[in-house]
Motif scaffolding. Sequence first.
Motif, PDB file in Angstrom:
ATOM      1  N   ILE A  79       0.841  -1.198   0.000  1.00  0.00           N
ATOM      2  CA  ILE A  79       0.000   0.000   0.000  1.00  0.00           C
ATOM      3  C   ILE A  79       0.876   1.248   0.000  1.00  0.00           C
ATOM      4  CG2 ILE A  79      -2.066  -1.012   1.036  1.00  0.00           C
ATOM      5  CD1 ILE A  79      -1.119   0.022   3.778  1.00  0.00           C
ATOM      6  N   HIS A  80       0.456   2.222  -0.803  1.00  0.00           N
ATOM      7  CA  HIS A  80       0.949   3.593  -0.754  1.00  0.00           C
ATOM      8  C   HIS A  80      -0.078   4.425   0.014  1.00  0.00           C
ATOM      9  CE1 HIS A  80       3.856   3.956  -4.464  1.00  0.00           C
ATOM     10  NE2 HIS A  80       4.506   3.657  -3.352  1.00  0.00           N
ATOM     11  N   ILE A  81       0.369   5.467   0.683  1.00  0.00           N
ATOM     12  CA  ILE A  81      -0.550   6.336   1.426  1.00  0.00           C
ATOM     13  C   ILE A  81      -0.211   7.793   1.143  1.00  0.00           C
ATOM     14  CG2 ILE A  81      -1.427   7.002   3.698  1.00  0.00           C
ATOM     15  CD1 ILE A  81       0.437   3.768   3.562  1.00  0.00           C
ATOM     16  N   ASN A  82      -1.236   8.579   0.795  1.00  0.00           N
ATOM     17  CA  ASN A  82      -1.063  10.026   0.646  1.00  0.00           C
ATOM     18  C   ASN A  82      -2.282  10.727   1.230  1.00  0.00           C
ATOM     19  OD1 ASN A  82      -0.468  12.636  -0.011  1.00  0.00           O
ATOM     20  ND2 ASN A  82      -0.918  12.422  -2.189  1.00  0.00           N
ATOM     21  N   TRP A  83      -2.086  11.344   2.379  1.00  0.00           N
ATOM     22  CA  TRP A  83      -3.134  12.108   3.072  1.00  0.00           C
ATOM     23  C   TRP A  83      -2.861  13.586   2.829  1.00  0.00           C
ATOM     24  CZ3 TRP A  83      -3.229  13.070   9.007  1.00  0.00           C
ATOM     25  CH2 TRP A  83      -4.512  13.457   9.419  1.00  0.00           C
ATOM     26  N   THR A  84      -3.782  14.278   2.180  1.00  0.00           N
ATOM     27  CA  THR A  84      -3.526  15.676   1.795  1.00  0.00           C
ATOM     28  C   THR A  84      -3.862  16.669   2.901  1.00  0.00           C
ATOM     29  OG1 THR A  84      -5.737  16.103   0.862  1.00  0.00           O
ATOM     30  CG2 THR A  84      -4.104  15.059  -0.586  1.00  0.00           C
ATOM     31  N   ARG A  85      -4.568  16.233   3.925  1.00  0.00           N
ATOM     32  CA  ARG A  85      -5.034  17.173   4.950  1.00  0.00           C
ATOM     33  C   ARG A  85      -3.899  17.930   5.643  1.00  0.00           C
ATOM     34  NH1 ARG A  85      -9.040  14.711   9.258  1.00  0.00           N
ATOM     35  NH2 ARG A  85      -9.858  13.794   7.333  1.00  0.00           N
ATOM     36  N   PRO A 104      -1.141 -10.748   4.945  1.00  0.00           N
ATOM     37  CA  PRO A 104       0.156 -10.055   4.963  1.00  0.00           C
ATOM     38  C   PRO A 104       0.160  -8.853   4.021  1.00  0.00           C
ATOM     39  CG  PRO A 104       0.305 -12.078   3.688  1.00  0.00           C
ATOM     40  CD  PRO A 104      -1.053 -12.080   4.307  1.00  0.00           C
ATOM     41  N   ILE A 105       0.790  -7.774   4.463  1.00  0.00           N
ATOM     42  CA  ILE A 105       0.784  -6.526   3.698  1.00  0.00           C
ATOM     43  C   ILE A 105       2.097  -5.777   3.936  1.00  0.00           C
ATOM     44  CG2 ILE A 105      -0.300  -5.165   5.551  1.00  0.00           C
ATOM     45  CD1 ILE A 105      -1.032  -4.889   1.740  1.00  0.00           C
ATOM     46  N   THR A 106       2.538  -5.080   2.897  1.00  0.00           N
ATOM     47  CA  THR A 106       3.730  -4.234   3.003  1.00  0.00           C
ATOM     48  C   THR A 106       3.309  -2.778   2.887  1.00  0.00           C
ATOM     49  OG1 THR A 106       5.119  -5.933   1.998  1.00  0.00           O
ATOM     50  CG2 THR A 106       5.990  -3.691   2.032  1.00  0.00           C
ATOM     51  N   MET A 107       3.658  -1.986   3.874  1.00  0.00           N
ATOM     52  CA  MET A 107       3.421  -0.538   3.843  1.00  0.00           C
ATOM     53  C   MET A 107       4.653   0.111   3.224  1.00  0.00           C
ATOM     54  SD  MET A 107       2.298   1.897   7.036  1.00  0.00           S
ATOM     55  CE  MET A 107       3.799   1.588   7.983  1.00  0.00           C
ATOM     56  N   LEU A 108       4.442   0.877   2.166  1.00  0.00           N
ATOM     57  CA  LEU A 108       5.557   1.391   1.357  1.00  0.00           C
ATOM     58  C   LEU A 108       5.407   2.894   1.156  1.00  0.00           C
ATOM     59  CD1 LEU A 108       7.994   0.648  -0.573  1.00  0.00           C
ATOM     60  CD2 LEU A 108       6.268   0.425  -2.377  1.00  0.00           C
ATOM     61  N   ASP A 109       6.402   3.663   1.593  1.00  0.00           N
ATOM     62  CA  ASP A 109       6.375   5.103   1.344  1.00  0.00           C
ATOM     63  C   ASP A 109       6.510   5.393  -0.141  1.00  0.00           C
ATOM     64  OD1 ASP A 109       6.116   5.544   4.026  1.00  0.00           O
ATOM     65  OD2 ASP A 109       8.028   6.604   4.274  1.00  0.00           O
ATOM     66  N   THR A 110       5.918   6.481  -0.581  1.00  0.00           N
ATOM     67  CA  THR A 110       5.947   6.820  -2.007  1.00  0.00           C
ATOM     68  C   THR A 110       7.331   7.257  -2.480  1.00  0.00           C
ATOM     69  OG1 THR A 110       5.207   9.084  -1.516  1.00  0.00           O
ATOM     70  CG2 THR A 110       3.508   7.466  -2.073  1.00  0.00           C
ATOM     71  N   ASP A 111       8.255   7.497  -1.553  1.00  0.00           N
ATOM     72  CA  ASP A 111       9.626   7.872  -1.952  1.00  0.00           C
ATOM     73  C   ASP A 111      10.616   6.745  -1.704  1.00  0.00           C
ATOM     74  OD1 ASP A 111       9.760   7.901   0.787  1.00  0.00           O
ATOM     75  OD2 ASP A 111      10.621   9.911   0.957  1.00  0.00           O
ATOM     76  N   TYR A 147      12.357   1.647  14.960  1.00  0.00           N
ATOM     77  CA  TYR A 147      12.605   1.057  13.643  1.00  0.00           C
ATOM     78  C   TYR A 147      11.925   1.894  12.572  1.00  0.00           C
ATOM     79  CZ  TYR A 147      14.777  -3.144  15.501  1.00  0.00           C
ATOM     80  OH  TYR A 147      15.645  -4.016  16.105  1.00  0.00           O
ATOM     81  N   ASN A 148      12.663   2.172  11.509  1.00  0.00           N
ATOM     82  CA  ASN A 148      12.151   2.988  10.410  1.00  0.00           C
ATOM     83  C   ASN A 148      11.117   2.210   9.604  1.00  0.00           C
ATOM     84  OD1 ASN A 148      12.275   4.033   7.463  1.00  0.00           O
ATOM     85  ND2 ASN A 148      13.226   5.660   8.654  1.00  0.00           N
ATOM     86  N   THR A 149      10.000   2.856   9.298  1.00  0.00           N
ATOM     87  CA  THR A 149       8.910   2.188   8.605  1.00  0.00           C
ATOM     88  C   THR A 149       8.670   2.739   7.203  1.00  0.00           C
ATOM     89  OG1 THR A 149       7.296   3.647   9.679  1.00  0.00           O
ATOM     90  CG2 THR A 149       7.741   1.529  10.745  1.00  0.00           C
TER      91      THR A 149
END
Length: 275
Positions: A7-13, A105-112, A166-168
């Motif tokens: 999953i990618h996440i982008n919260w604009t608030r 199972p899921i991987t959380m992935l930053d957009t950068d 730990y860096n996520t």
Amino acid sequence: MKNLKAIHINWTRPIMNNNSQKEYSIPYFELLCTILSALLWRKNNGSIKLYTDEIGYNYYKKLGLDFLWDDGIDIQTLENIPSSISPTIYWAAAKLFALQNEPGPITMLDTDLLVWKNLTEDIKNRELVSFHKESLEIECYPSKENLKKRKNYQYETLWNWTIDPYNTAICYFANDEFKKYYTDSAIDFMQNNDETPNDYVSQMVFAEQRLISMCANKMYIEMNTFIPDMYDGNSNDFTHLWGAKNVAYSNNDYCKKLCDSLLNAIHHEFPFINL
């Protein structure tokens, strides 16, 4: 094997709340990071979903980039983040809500964060894998006494405050019971905890990156990492553009070089993409 979901996440608030601009936009180099991150994941690992809000969805759709997330786009989860969570203090809170909503199972992935290889062997027989260990000596991790908390909030007595964070930027979760405990704990800490910290990051990184190891320790979940050291600049398997992005915001020449580098990588890996 290419069946790892991310999953990618982008919260604009957070941006819209703290910015005088009326129309949402993302710098070009950040868009290129997102494009390359999503496409590399699909090429090397599996499907990817985007969690965003109405503003983010409409922005990506207008640019014709909604195709990037082959597993779809979830809007409602982030739209329903309660007002009791300060978007200024907890700018990455959406990661916890998205992760809470997504079954493992899921991987959380930053957009950068760019992943250049298949991760099947890295996660084999593991319940939890983060990007890398961090150190409590880093300034953004203040002592328990210096963290802000709402009135009547109590830290769990079995949390071990000596454990490193730990860096996520990338984090794999295979244990749903742990994922629920971690996200519930982080969200509970953020709720109505709106006293501004002395810096920009300490409250958020506690909720996201320090609680993960404290919760894992309490549940006897082993913490594993994708890279051995946070200062490991020799990894050919991952590229985290966090520092490069920070420079690009204020240095036009560097920004142009970064854009050129990202464009070249996209055209080399995905020649069918027309940018």
